[in-house]
Design a protein around this motif. Structure first.
Motif, PDB file in Angstrom:
ATOM      1  N   GLU A  93       0.816  -1.219   0.000  1.00  0.00           N
ATOM      2  CA  GLU A  93       0.000   0.000   0.000  1.00  0.00           C
ATOM      3  C   GLU A  93       0.848   1.266   0.000  1.00  0.00           C
ATOM      4  O   GLU A  93       0.313   2.370   0.029  1.00  0.00           O
ATOM      5  N   GLY A  94       2.180   1.105   0.017  1.00  0.00           N
ATOM      6  CA  GLY A  94       3.065   2.265  -0.046  1.00  0.00           C
ATOM      7  C   GLY A  94       3.586   2.768   1.284  1.00  0.00           C
ATOM      8  O   GLY A  94       4.220   3.817   1.350  1.00  0.00           O
ATOM      9  N   TYR A  95       3.327   2.055   2.366  1.00  0.00           N
ATOM     10  CA  TYR A  95       3.815   2.446   3.686  1.00  0.00           C
ATOM     11  C   TYR A  95       5.124   1.717   3.979  1.00  0.00           C
ATOM     12  O   TYR A  95       5.370   0.640   3.445  1.00  0.00           O
ATOM     13  N   ALA A  96       5.920   2.295   4.856  1.00  0.00           N
ATOM     14  CA  ALA A  96       7.168   1.650   5.261  1.00  0.00           C
ATOM     15  C   ALA A  96       7.066   1.255   6.731  1.00  0.00           C
ATOM     16  O   ALA A  96       6.759   2.097   7.577  1.00  0.00           O
ATOM     17  N   ALA A  97       7.301   0.006   7.009  1.00  0.00           N
ATOM     18  CA  ALA A  97       7.308  -0.494   8.388  1.00  0.00           C
ATOM     19  C   ALA A  97       8.337  -1.617   8.452  1.00  0.00           C
ATOM     20  O   ALA A  97       8.228  -2.598   7.725  1.00  0.00           O
ATOM     21  N   LYS A  98       9.326  -1.445   9.281  1.00  0.00           N
ATOM     22  CA  LYS A  98      10.429  -2.409   9.318  1.00  0.00           C
ATOM     23  C   LYS A  98      10.293  -3.428  10.451  1.00  0.00           C
ATOM     24  O   LYS A  98      10.609  -4.581  10.286  1.00  0.00           O
ATOM     25  N   SER A  99       9.816  -2.999  11.589  1.00  0.00           N
ATOM     26  CA  SER A  99       9.782  -3.881  12.755  1.00  0.00           C
ATOM     27  C   SER A  99       8.352  -4.323  13.071  1.00  0.00           C
ATOM     28  O   SER A  99       7.389  -3.827  12.487  1.00  0.00           O
ATOM     29  N   GLN A 100       8.260  -5.214  14.042  1.00  0.00           N
ATOM     30  CA  GLN A 100       6.949  -5.668  14.497  1.00  0.00           C
ATOM     31  C   GLN A 100       6.144  -4.497  15.044  1.00  0.00           C
ATOM     32  O   GLN A 100       4.987  -4.291  14.674  1.00  0.00           O
ATOM     33  N   ARG A 101       6.759  -3.738  15.933  1.00  0.00           N
ATOM     34  CA  ARG A 101       6.067  -2.602  16.558  1.00  0.00           C
ATOM     35  C   ARG A 101       5.637  -1.563  15.525  1.00  0.00           C
ATOM     36  O   ARG A 101       4.504  -1.071  15.563  1.00  0.00           O
ATOM     37  N   GLU A 102       6.534  -1.227  14.615  1.00  0.00           N
ATOM     38  CA  GLU A 102       6.198  -0.255  13.570  1.00  0.00           C
ATOM     39  C   GLU A 102       5.030  -0.752  12.725  1.00  0.00           C
ATOM     40  O   GLU A 102       4.136   0.018  12.369  1.00  0.00           O
ATOM     41  N   SER A 103       5.061  -2.018  12.378  1.00  0.00           N
ATOM     42  CA  SER A 103       3.993  -2.591  11.548  1.00  0.00           C
ATOM     43  C   SER A 103       2.655  -2.535  12.269  1.00  0.00           C
ATOM     44  O   SER A 103       1.634  -2.164  11.677  1.00  0.00           O
ATOM     45  N   ILE A 104       2.657  -2.891  13.545  1.00  0.00           N
ATOM     46  CA  ILE A 104       1.414  -2.878  14.326  1.00  0.00           C
ATOM     47  C   ILE A 104       0.902  -1.444  14.478  1.00  0.00           C
ATOM     48  O   ILE A 104      -0.292  -1.180  14.280  1.00  0.00           O
ATOM     49  N   LYS A 105       1.789  -0.516  14.804  1.00  0.00           N
ATOM     50  CA  LYS A 105       1.375   0.885  14.963  1.00  0.00           C
ATOM     51  C   LYS A 105       0.807   1.448  13.662  1.00  0.00           C
ATOM     52  O   LYS A 105      -0.230   2.103  13.656  1.00  0.00           O
ATOM     53  N   GLN A 106       1.493   1.175  12.559  1.00  0.00           N
ATOM     54  CA  GLN A 106       1.025   1.674  11.261  1.00  0.00           C
ATOM     55  C   GLN A 106      -0.309   1.034  10.881  1.00  0.00           C
ATOM     56  O   GLN A 106      -1.211   1.711  10.378  1.00  0.00           O
ATOM     57  N   ALA A 107      -0.447  -0.250  11.135  1.00  0.00           N
ATOM     58  CA  ALA A 107      -1.704  -0.948  10.826  1.00  0.00           C
ATOM     59  C   ALA A 107      -2.863  -0.370  11.628  1.00  0.00           C
ATOM     60  O   ALA A 107      -3.978  -0.235  11.112  1.00  0.00           O
ATOM     61  N   PHE A 108      -2.591   0.007  12.869  1.00  0.00           N
ATOM     62  CA  PHE A 108      -3.631   0.633  13.686  1.00  0.00           C
ATOM     63  C   PHE A 108      -3.986   2.010  13.124  1.00  0.00           C
ATOM     64  O   PHE A 108      -5.164   2.362  13.010  1.00  0.00           O
ATOM     65  N   GLN A 109      -2.971   2.776  12.740  1.00  0.00           N
ATOM     66  CA  GLN A 109      -3.199   4.124  12.222  1.00  0.00           C
ATOM     67  C   GLN A 109      -4.021   4.121  10.934  1.00  0.00           C
ATOM     68  O   GLN A 109      -4.831   5.015  10.718  1.00  0.00           O
ATOM     69  N   VAL A 110      -3.806   3.119  10.082  1.00  0.00           N
ATOM     70  CA  VAL A 110      -4.554   3.068   8.818  1.00  0.00           C
ATOM     71  C   VAL A 110      -5.764   2.134   8.903  1.00  0.00           C
ATOM     72  O   VAL A 110      -6.362   1.783   7.902  1.00  0.00           O
TER      73      VAL A 110
END
Length: 133
Positions: free
Chosen positions: A62-79
């Motif tokens: 979808e064009g987002y950048a997330a490298k770690s588990q925490r980043e991925s979870i935070k970004q997934a919550f935000q979107v």
């Protein structure tokens, strides 16, 4: 959506789906032995690992950048891919703890949390991505 990343998350989803179905199948059974507890915990660890990787791959598609588990979870919550960010972080914490510690009381409590909180959490993600495929 990037075509290569689109394929990647869908392939990862297939593995997540297999693992999730095993977790769901056996976490709904009565669990009384150490071996059964260890099996449920292992299914949870594997399913959770695949879940965050599916999220990461989907975000990248979808064009987002997330490298770690925490980043991925935070970004997934935000979107709004996932709903309960705090519960996801709790699941991550418990998954990390379970991978490095074994204690019977911890295992019994974790199995209860898997059955009551984390398996339904993973089900929501499964259903969301199933609609996306």
């Amino acid at each position: 959506m990037d075509q290569m990343n689109d394929v990647r998350w869908k392939q990862r989803f297939e593995n997540f789906e297999k693992s999730f179905k095993l977790l769901e199948k056996y976490s709904n059974e009565p669990i009384s032995t150490e071996l059964e507890r260890a099996g449920i915990i292992h299914f949870f660890e594997t399913t959770f690992e695949l879940a965050w990787k599916v999220i990461k791959d989907y975000l990248e598609a979808e064009g987002y950048a997330a490298k770690s588990q925490r980043e991925s979870i935070k970004q997934a919550f935000q979107v709004e891919i996932i709903e309960d960010g705090h519960l996801w972080m709790d699941a991550l914490s418990k998954r990390n703890l379970s991978a490095h510690t074994y204690d019977q009381e911890l295992a019994e409590n974790l199995v209860k949390e898997i059955q009551e909180k984390f398996q339904p959490l993973l089900r929501k993600l499964y259903e969301k991505f199933l609609k996306e495929i």
